[in-house]
Design an enzyme around this catalytic site. Structure first.
Site, PDB file in Angstrom:
ATOM      1  N   HIS A 186      40.795  43.883  35.231  1.00 56.76           N
ATOM      2  CA  HIS A 186      40.098  43.233  34.107  1.00 56.76           C
ATOM      3  C   HIS A 186      40.089  44.163  32.892  1.00 56.76           C
ATOM      4  O   HIS A 186      40.353  45.355  33.023  1.00 56.76           O
ATOM      5  CB  HIS A 186      38.675  42.808  34.498  1.00 56.76           C
ATOM      6  CG  HIS A 186      37.733  43.925  34.834  1.00 56.76           C
ATOM      7  ND1 HIS A 186      37.596  44.465  36.113  1.00 56.76           N
ATOM      8  CD2 HIS A 186      36.881  44.625  34.049  1.00 56.76           C
ATOM      9  CE1 HIS A 186      36.682  45.414  36.087  1.00 56.76           C
ATOM     10  NE2 HIS A 186      36.243  45.541  34.850  1.00 56.76           N
TER      11      HIS A 186
ATOM     12  N   GLU B 295      35.755  41.039  30.881  1.00 57.86           N
ATOM     13  CA  GLU B 295      34.340  41.459  30.959  1.00 57.86           C
ATOM     14  C   GLU B 295      33.853  41.708  29.533  1.00 57.86           C
ATOM     15  O   GLU B 295      34.571  42.335  28.740  1.00 57.86           O
ATOM     16  CB  GLU B 295      34.234  42.737  31.807  1.00 57.86           C
ATOM     17  CG  GLU B 295      32.827  43.284  31.974  1.00 57.86           C
ATOM     18  CD  GLU B 295      32.768  44.555  32.827  1.00 57.86           C
ATOM     19  OE1 GLU B 295      33.756  44.928  33.477  1.00 57.86           O
ATOM     20  OE2 GLU B 295      31.698  45.197  32.811  1.00 57.86           O
TER      21      GLU B 295
HETATM   22  C1  LIG Z   1      32.440  48.212  38.405  1.00 55.10           C
HETATM   23  C2  LIG Z   1      31.495  47.162  38.540  1.00 55.10           C
HETATM   24  C3  LIG Z   1      31.847  45.967  37.675  1.00 55.10           C
HETATM   25  C4  LIG Z   1      30.610  45.678  36.890  1.00 55.10           C
HETATM   26  O1  LIG Z   1      29.733  44.965  37.382  1.00 55.10           O
HETATM   27  O2  LIG Z   1      30.536  46.282  35.807  1.00 55.10           O
HETATM   28  C5  LIG Z   1      32.324  44.855  38.544  1.00 55.10           C
HETATM   29  O3  LIG Z   1      31.632  44.316  39.326  1.00 55.10           O
HETATM   30  S1  LIG Z   1      34.038  44.486  38.466  1.00 55.10           S
HETATM   31  C6  LIG Z   1      34.526  44.067  40.064  1.00 55.10           C
HETATM   32  C7  LIG Z   1      34.177  42.785  40.729  1.00 55.10           C
HETATM   33  N1  LIG Z   1      33.574  41.726  40.010  1.00 55.10           N
HETATM   34  C8  LIG Z   1      34.293  40.724  39.435  1.00 55.10           C
HETATM   35  O4  LIG Z   1      35.503  40.747  39.365  1.00 55.10           O
HETATM   36  C9  LIG Z   1      33.455  39.583  38.893  1.00 55.10           C
HETATM   37  C10 LIG Z   1      34.323  38.502  38.264  1.00 55.10           C
HETATM   38  N2  LIG Z   1      35.342  38.011  39.194  1.00 55.10           N
HETATM   39  C11 LIG Z   1      35.229  36.794  39.834  1.00 55.10           C
HETATM   40  O5  LIG Z   1      34.250  36.078  39.714  1.00 55.10           O
HETATM   41  C12 LIG Z   1      36.401  36.397  40.731  1.00 55.10           C
HETATM   42  O6  LIG Z   1      37.138  37.542  41.062  1.00 55.10           O
HETATM   43  C13 LIG Z   1      37.371  35.356  40.070  1.00 55.10           C
HETATM   44  C14 LIG Z   1      36.615  34.064  39.781  1.00 55.10           C
HETATM   45  C15 LIG Z   1      37.976  35.914  38.802  1.00 55.10           C
HETATM   46  C16 LIG Z   1      38.496  35.070  41.053  1.00 55.10           C
HETATM   47  O7  LIG Z   1      37.888  34.677  42.239  1.00 55.10           O
HETATM   48  P1  LIG Z   1      38.749  34.614  43.606  1.00 55.10           P
HETATM   49  O8  LIG Z   1      39.598  35.850  43.700  1.00 55.10           O
HETATM   50  O9  LIG Z   1      37.839  34.318  44.736  1.00 55.10           O
HETATM   51  O10 LIG Z   1      39.588  33.313  43.386  1.00 55.10           O
HETATM   52  P2  LIG Z   1      41.131  33.098  43.447  1.00 55.10           P
HETATM   53  O11 LIG Z   1      41.836  34.166  44.184  1.00 55.10           O
HETATM   54  O12 LIG Z   1      41.314  31.697  43.901  1.00 55.10           O
HETATM   55  O13 LIG Z   1      41.549  33.198  41.894  1.00 55.10           O
HETATM   56  C17 LIG Z   1      41.468  32.056  41.083  1.00 55.10           C
HETATM   57  C18 LIG Z   1      42.612  32.182  40.104  1.00 55.10           C
HETATM   58  O14 LIG Z   1      42.331  33.321  39.255  1.00 55.10           O
HETATM   59  C19 LIG Z   1      43.378  34.278  39.416  1.00 55.10           C
HETATM   60  N3  LIG Z   1      42.760  35.596  39.392  1.00 55.10           N
HETATM   61  C20 LIG Z   1      41.910  36.117  40.309  1.00 55.10           C
HETATM   62  N4  LIG Z   1      41.548  37.369  39.948  1.00 55.10           N
HETATM   63  C21 LIG Z   1      42.202  37.638  38.789  1.00 55.10           C
HETATM   64  C22 LIG Z   1      42.269  38.762  37.913  1.00 55.10           C
HETATM   65  N5  LIG Z   1      41.577  39.888  38.188  1.00 55.10           N
HETATM   66  N6  LIG Z   1      43.047  38.689  36.804  1.00 55.10           N
HETATM   67  C23 LIG Z   1      43.746  37.552  36.532  1.00 55.10           C
HETATM   68  N7  LIG Z   1      43.744  36.435  37.322  1.00 55.10           N
HETATM   69  C24 LIG Z   1      42.978  36.501  38.430  1.00 55.10           C
HETATM   70  C25 LIG Z   1      44.039  34.001  40.740  1.00 55.10           C
HETATM   71  O15 LIG Z   1      45.367  34.449  40.716  1.00 55.10           O
HETATM   72  C26 LIG Z   1      43.929  32.500  40.806  1.00 55.10           C
HETATM   73  O16 LIG Z   1      44.950  31.938  40.004  1.00 55.10           O
HETATM   74  P3  LIG Z   1      45.925  30.823  40.642  1.00 55.10           P
HETATM   75  O17 LIG Z   1      46.950  30.578  39.565  1.00 55.10           O
HETATM   76  O18 LIG Z   1      45.021  29.658  40.953  1.00 55.10           O
HETATM   77  O19 LIG Z   1      46.501  31.460  41.890  1.00 55.10           O
HETATM   78 CO    CO Z   2      34.365  46.535  34.428  1.00 55.84          CO
END
Ligand SMILES: CC[C@H](C(=O)O)C(=O)SCCNC(=O)CCNC(=O)[C@H](O)C(C)(C)COP(=O)(O)OP(=O)(O)OC[C@H]1O[C@@H](n2cnc3c(N)ncnc32)[C@H](O)[C@@H]1OP(=O)(O)O
Ligand code: CO
Length: 153
Positions: free
Chosen positions: A91, A140
């Protein structure tokens, strides 16, 4: 809303220890901070500073690399690492002056905000925006720290 500093680049890794050795020995990083666990976010975190322009009003370091390693299979980044076993860019985090104004801004533009505004790894309010609404980039948004971040380590 006005775009602020690129505060950090979130980089997922299967091993923060391996990533520390890489940034130190391959990339020549000179300021790698102590890793710490963020249990509530399911990640171990380690910040790697990149040099900044000390004449600027901001902190004396530039953008950071935010290394994140899953604490368990239930971690929100476990799915990302399953698809990208070597890790990689996860991110981008941009600063804004007012997190609530920014939240309304993105809501009005129909961007999906992932969960409530909460305190992030720098101790300031953050929220995430869905990558599918942000040109493929998990984004973010973080409120600019009111004073220059005084890091203990
Ligand atoms: C250091 C602490 C920091 C803070 O609090 O400051 C953090 O917490 S960062 C670390 C973890 N927290 C997060 O990442 C929170 C936000 N993320 C989410 O809510 C999920 O990861 C989400 C919704 C982005 C993806 O959820 P999930 O992986 O369960 O779903 P999918 O695998 O089905 O993904 C859906 C769709 O999005 C694409 N995707 C997933 N992650 C990423 C990414 N990092 N960058 C770009 N695209 C991403 C994934 O490929 C799927 O696409 P599709 O075309 O449908 O395959
Ligand atoms: Co961060």
């Amino acid at each position: 809303m006005k775009l602020g500093r690129l505060n950090h680049i979130g980089v997922a890794t299967p091993s923060i220890e391996e990533s520390i050795a890489y940034y130190r020995d391959v990339m020549g990083a000179t300021k790698i901070r102590e890793p710490f666990d963020l249990e509530e976010q399911g990640v171990k975190v380690c910040f790697v500073d990149t040099p900044g322009d000390p004449t600027e009003s901001g902190p004396s370091f530039g953008t950071q690399i935010e290394l994140i390693e899953p604490l368990s299979d239930a971690s929100p980044i476990a799915g990302f690492l399953a698809k990208n076993p070597a890790g990689g860019q996860h991110h981008l985090c941009y600063e804004v002056e007012d997190i609530e104004e920014a939240r309304s801004w993105f809501e009005e533009k129909g961007k999906r905000i992932l969960g409530p505004t909460r305190i992030g790894a720098h101790g300031t309010p953050i929220f995430f925006l869905h990558p599918k609404d942000m040109m493929g980039q998990l984004t973010e948004i973080m409120e600019t720290p009111k004073e220059t971040t005084h890091w203990s380590n």
